[in-house]
Design a protein around this motif. Structure first.
Motif, PDB file in Angstrom:
ATOM      1  N   ARG A  23      38.055  -0.276 -25.856  1.00  0.00           N
ATOM      2  CA  ARG A  23      38.210   0.811 -25.054  1.00  0.00           C
ATOM      3  C   ARG A  23      37.028   1.023 -24.149  1.00  0.00           C
ATOM      4  NH1 ARG A  23      38.499   7.187 -27.247  1.00  0.00           N
ATOM      5  NH2 ARG A  23      38.736   8.255 -25.174  1.00  0.00           N
ATOM      6  N   VAL A  24      37.194   1.308 -22.870  1.00  0.00           N
ATOM      7  CA  VAL A  24      36.342   1.382 -21.514  1.00  0.00           C
ATOM      8  C   VAL A  24      35.791   3.005 -21.734  1.00  0.00           C
ATOM      9  CG1 VAL A  24      35.696   1.201 -19.232  1.00  0.00           C
ATOM     10  CG2 VAL A  24      37.345  -0.345 -20.238  1.00  0.00           C
ATOM     11  N   ASP A  25      34.380   2.924 -21.771  1.00  0.00           N
ATOM     12  CA  ASP A  25      33.988   4.306 -21.754  1.00  0.00           C
ATOM     13  C   ASP A  25      33.530   4.751 -20.242  1.00  0.00           C
ATOM     14  OD1 ASP A  25      32.689   6.791 -22.087  1.00  0.00           O
ATOM     15  OD2 ASP A  25      31.085   6.032 -23.417  1.00  0.00           O
ATOM     16  N   ARG A  26      34.387   5.725 -19.631  1.00  0.00           N
ATOM     17  CA  ARG A  26      34.225   6.171 -18.536  1.00  0.00           C
ATOM     18  C   ARG A  26      33.049   7.033 -18.049  1.00  0.00           C
ATOM     19  NH1 ARG A  26      39.787   5.417 -19.438  1.00  0.00           N
ATOM     20  NH2 ARG A  26      40.811   3.968 -18.010  1.00  0.00           N
ATOM     21  N   LEU A  27      32.587   7.644 -19.375  1.00  0.00           N
ATOM     22  CA  LEU A  27      31.715   8.780 -19.048  1.00  0.00           C
ATOM     23  C   LEU A  27      30.597   8.421 -18.242  1.00  0.00           C
ATOM     24  CD1 LEU A  27      30.463  11.728 -19.838  1.00  0.00           C
ATOM     25  CD2 LEU A  27      29.494  10.673 -21.854  1.00  0.00           C
ATOM     26  N   PRO A  28      29.774   7.285 -18.397  1.00  0.00           N
ATOM     27  CA  PRO A  28      28.671   6.823 -17.547  1.00  0.00           C
ATOM     28  C   PRO A  28      29.179   6.743 -16.179  1.00  0.00           C
ATOM     29  CG  PRO A  28      28.749   5.276 -19.306  1.00  0.00           C
ATOM     30  CD  PRO A  28      30.108   6.018 -19.422  1.00  0.00           C
ATOM     31  N   TYR A  29      30.343   6.294 -15.710  1.00  0.00           N
ATOM     32  CA  TYR A  29      30.792   6.388 -14.447  1.00  0.00           C
ATOM     33  C   TYR A  29      30.867   7.765 -13.964  1.00  0.00           C
ATOM     34  CZ  TYR A  29      31.763   1.453 -15.572  1.00  0.00           C
ATOM     35  OH  TYR A  29      31.415   0.035 -15.974  1.00  0.00           O
TER      36      TYR A  29
END
Length: 328
Positions: A23-29
């Motif tokens: 799963r790709v964590d989109r929070l940093p972006y």
């Protein structure tokens, strides 16, 4: 029972790769979006405007305000600039000035950083604080002080030269009275003073950066080199420099960018844009854009050329770093 226990493992083994994709964590972006938006507004949009202006003939403020049409000229501004012999002279001045300043700034900053590393904690803190005052001083304020130092009537340098014995001053310099001597009239003297001002303002950052890098070098390496009989120069070249090579690389690129873009110091020392013999790319772009009659398109084209040169320098450095990492 064995069938029941093995069923989940068999089911997991039969899962498709798509179902096991991490799963790709989109929070940093998402957290980076505000910063990227600020960069786009404050940097990318003005840069895009300058690039766009370089393809038009803009000689009127009303055109910039949008009340008049922008005449499209394509690459004519670039052809005119690159075909002008004066541009080659300005480019030569910029390259030579930047090269001299980068070398002097790196040498002086490295020496001061090595000195700070050898001092005691309290003395190093005191000296570093004094050195950083030069870097923290605004370029405009510092340049005004230096211009007073070289003032032709009441400047400190003029006063010191007038204090020399007349015979010694005449034998060395061919004159005994220095009142009214124009220190900024000769291009060579002007660039020498400008170099002094820029190096004075730039070397503290190099010194503190080198000092921070030296703190990360294990002291055991220096001690082992000294036990083997290496002198100070050999220790620096064989131990310190290889360990700090990435730091020196970044500092050289930053110094090159800063010295290519010197404007404030030159504008103040020269008193404007009247002396074209000492032009460099930054002030050349300003003079073409804002000196009457204004030529905003030509000024924008010079600014774009300067940006491309700096991007080329940065690209060469990044390629060198990547090649070093591959070799390592």
């Amino acid at each position: 029972m064995s069938t029941l226990t093995e069923a989940p493992e068999a089911a997991a083994a039969r899962e498709t790769p798509a179902r096991r994709r991490p799963r790709v964590d989109r929070l940093p972006y998402l957290l980076l979006l505000p910063c990227l938006a600020i960069i786009a507004v404050l940097l990318l949009w003005p840069l895009g405007q300058v690039v766009a202006m370089s393809f038009y003939k803009l000689n009127n403020v009303r055109q910039l305000r949008g009340t008049r049409e922008w005449p499209w000229v394509g690459l004519d501004n670039y052809v005119q600039i690159l075909g002008d012999p004066f541009f080659l002279r300005v480019l030569r001045n910029t390259v030579l000035f930047a090269a001299a300043n980068v070398v002097l700034t790196m040498i002086l900053g490295t020496l001061v950083g090595l000195l700070l590393n050898r001092l005691g904690k309290r003395m190093a803190t005191f000296v570093a604080s004094c050195v950083m005052l030069a870097w923290a001083t605004p370029a405009l304020t510092g340049t005004i002080v230096w211009k007073w130092i070289f003032d032709d009537t009441s400047g400190l340098v003029t006063w010191l030269f007038n204090k020399l014995p007349d015979g010694l001053s005449t034998a060395l310099f061919g004159r005994s009275d220095w009142t009214g001597y124009g220190w900024f009239n000769s291009p060579l003297l002007f660039f020498a003073i400008l170099t002094l001002v820029v190096v004075w303002h730039s070397f503290p950052f190099i010194a503190v950066s080198v000092l921070a890098g030296l703190k990360s070098v294990p002291s055991e390496l220096h001690e082992a080199a000294r036990v083997d009989g290496a002198g100070p120069w050999r220790v620096f070249w064989s131990v310190t420099f290889p360990m700090l090579r990435p730091v020196f690389g970044i500092l050289v690129v930053l110094s090159t960018i800063w010295d290519f873009k010197v404007f404030t110091q030159q504008f103040v020392l020269a008193g404007g844009t009247q002396d074209r013999t000492t032009f460099m790319l930054s002030i050349y772009s300003y003079a073409e854009a804002f000196s009457p009659p204004p030529k905003y398109g030509l000024g924008a084209a010079i600014a774009v050329i300067l940006t491309l040169i700096l991007l080329l320098v940065t690209g060469i450095y990044v390629r060198m770093v990547l090649r070093q990492e591959e070799d390592a």
